[in-house]
Design an enzyme around this catalytic site. Sequence first.
Site, PDB file in Angstrom:
ATOM      1  N   LYS A 184       4.393   9.072   8.851  1.00 22.04           N
ATOM      2  CA  LYS A 184       4.321   8.407  10.288  1.00 22.04           C
ATOM      3  C   LYS A 184       5.140   8.830  11.307  1.00 22.04           C
ATOM      4  CE  LYS A 184       1.287   4.849   8.449  1.00 22.04           C
ATOM      5  NZ  LYS A 184       1.392   4.176   7.118  1.00 22.04           N
ATOM      6  N   ASP A 234       9.494   3.019  -0.369  1.00 21.44           N
ATOM      7  CA  ASP A 234       8.152   3.722   0.371  1.00 21.44           C
ATOM      8  C   ASP A 234       8.360   3.094   1.876  1.00 21.44           C
ATOM      9  OD1 ASP A 234       5.955   4.716   1.637  1.00 21.44           O
ATOM     10  OD2 ASP A 234       4.428   3.757   0.439  1.00 21.44           O
ATOM     11  N   TYR A 274       0.859  -1.145  -0.033  1.00 20.04           N
ATOM     12  CA  TYR A 274       0.021   0.023  -0.034  1.00 20.04           C
ATOM     13  C   TYR A 274       0.832   1.343  -0.014  1.00 20.04           C
ATOM     14  CZ  TYR A 274      -3.358   3.301   1.600  1.00 20.04           C
ATOM     15  OH  TYR A 274      -4.020   4.673   1.692  1.00 20.04           O
TER      16      TYR A 274
END
Length: 426
Positions: free
Chosen positions: A264, A236, A141
Site C-alpha cells: 500500500k 502483516d 486479511y
Amino acid sequence: MNNAALFERAQRLMPGGVNSPVRAFRAVGGTPLFFERACGAHLWDAEGRRYIDYVGSWGPMLAGHTHPAVVEAVQAAAARALSFGAPTEAESELAEALVRLVPSLERVRLVSSGTEATMTAIRLARGFTGRSLIVKFEGCYHGHADALLVKAGSGALTFGNPSSAGVPPETAAHTVVLDYNDISQIDSFFERQGKQIAAVIVEPVAGNMNLVLPAPGFLEALRSQCSQHGALLIFDEVMTGFRVALGGAQARFGIRPDLTTLGKVIGGGLPVAAVGGRRDIMEKLAPLGPVYQAGTLSGNPVAVAAGIATLKLVEQPDFQKQIEATTRALVEGLAAEAKKAGVAFSSQSIGSMFGIYFRAAPPTSFAEVMQCDRERFNRFFHAMLENGVYLAPSAYEAGFVSAAHGEAEIEATLAAARASFARCRH
Ligand SMILES: *Cc1c(COP(=O)(O)O)cnc(C)c1O
C-alpha cells in the site's frame, strides 16, 4: 457517461464488473462509482461529482492524491524506462528507506502486491523453520494466497463466505485460525502444538474487519510464545505500515517481529510491496538460499519512484502528528454528531486509520465486530455518498485519512454526517 451505464458495460466484460470484489458495492447495494480523476482529498466520478475520499485506494494514498512531488517522480522515471527486469539504483534507495524507518527490517525484498508479500513470508517461514503450521486470526486479511484464505476478512467476510472455494482442504489444514485478542487461547494452543508452528501472522492493528486495536498484552504474548517455541512472528503491516506510526505498528507498540510485510503506502498508489526482516531468515531466499521467489516486474522503476517520493513526504517532521490529530478530530466529530442524532455509534482512530461502528462501543473482537448494525451502516453510507463523502463500501473496512485532508474537509464531512445520521435514526 453515467455510472450506471459504465457499470452495465463492465458487467458484460468482467465478473461483477470489477477487478477486485469489494469495489462492486455488493455489501451496501447500489451502483459503484466510476472515477475519473483525483486531487488531494478529493475524487471526481464519471458524472463530474466531487467526493471527499476516505478510502485512499484502500490505504496507499497517505500523501493525498496526485501529490505533485509523486507525479513528477513518476513522470521522470517513466520517461527514462518503464521496466528493465534488471537491478536499478532506485531499488536500493527504497530498500534503504524501509530498513531505516521500520525497526525490525535488516533485509528486504520488493514484490508487487501485498498478497505476494505475505505468500512469500509464509513460504520463507516454513523454509526457515522446517515446519508447516501457520497460525492466523479470524477477521484478519493477508491477501488471497491459498494458505491464508481461511476465514479471511475483507471482501471474503463481507460476502459471508469466509473461506474461498478452490482452496484444497489439505492446504487449509495447515492453517489454524484463532480469535484476535484472545491471549489464553494463544497460550493453550502453543502449549499443545507450539513446536509445530512455523509462524504466526497477524495484523498488529486489525484493519480488515473494520478497525480493531490489539488488546494490551496481545502482541506481547505472540512475541514471547513465538520466541519460546521457535516459531516466527510475522507482522502483516501492509495496511498499518507508515499509517499507525512512521515505523509502523511495531514502532508504536515496541514489538520486534521476525518478518514484516509491507505494501500500500510504499508504492504511493503504484504496485509495490515488500517482505523484510531478520537477515538470517531473509538470506534463505533465492538466490542466496533454498526458498524460491521471483517477479518479472518486482522493483519496477516507475512504481519504486512513486514509493520513494511518497516516503520522502511521509517522513517529514510533524507529518504523522498532524495527520493523527486530523483523524482524531474526524472520529470525535462523527461521534458527537451521532450522539446529537441519538444514534448508537462509536468510533476510534490510530495514526491515520479509523473505524466507525454502529454499536455503543468500539469492538475488541471479531465477534463484537459482527454485532455492529450493518443495515444502519448501509443507510449511512448511501446518505454520506449523496452528501459528497466517499466511505469504504462495506461495514467491515477501516477508513483512511490523507495529509491533504484539512479543517475544511473535516468540517464538510461532519456537515454531511449531520444530515446522514438524521436519516439512519431508525
Ligand atoms: C491489502 C492487504 C493485503 C493484500 O495486499 P494486496 O496488495 O491487495 O494484495 C495484505 N494484508 C493486509 C493487512 C492488507 O490490508
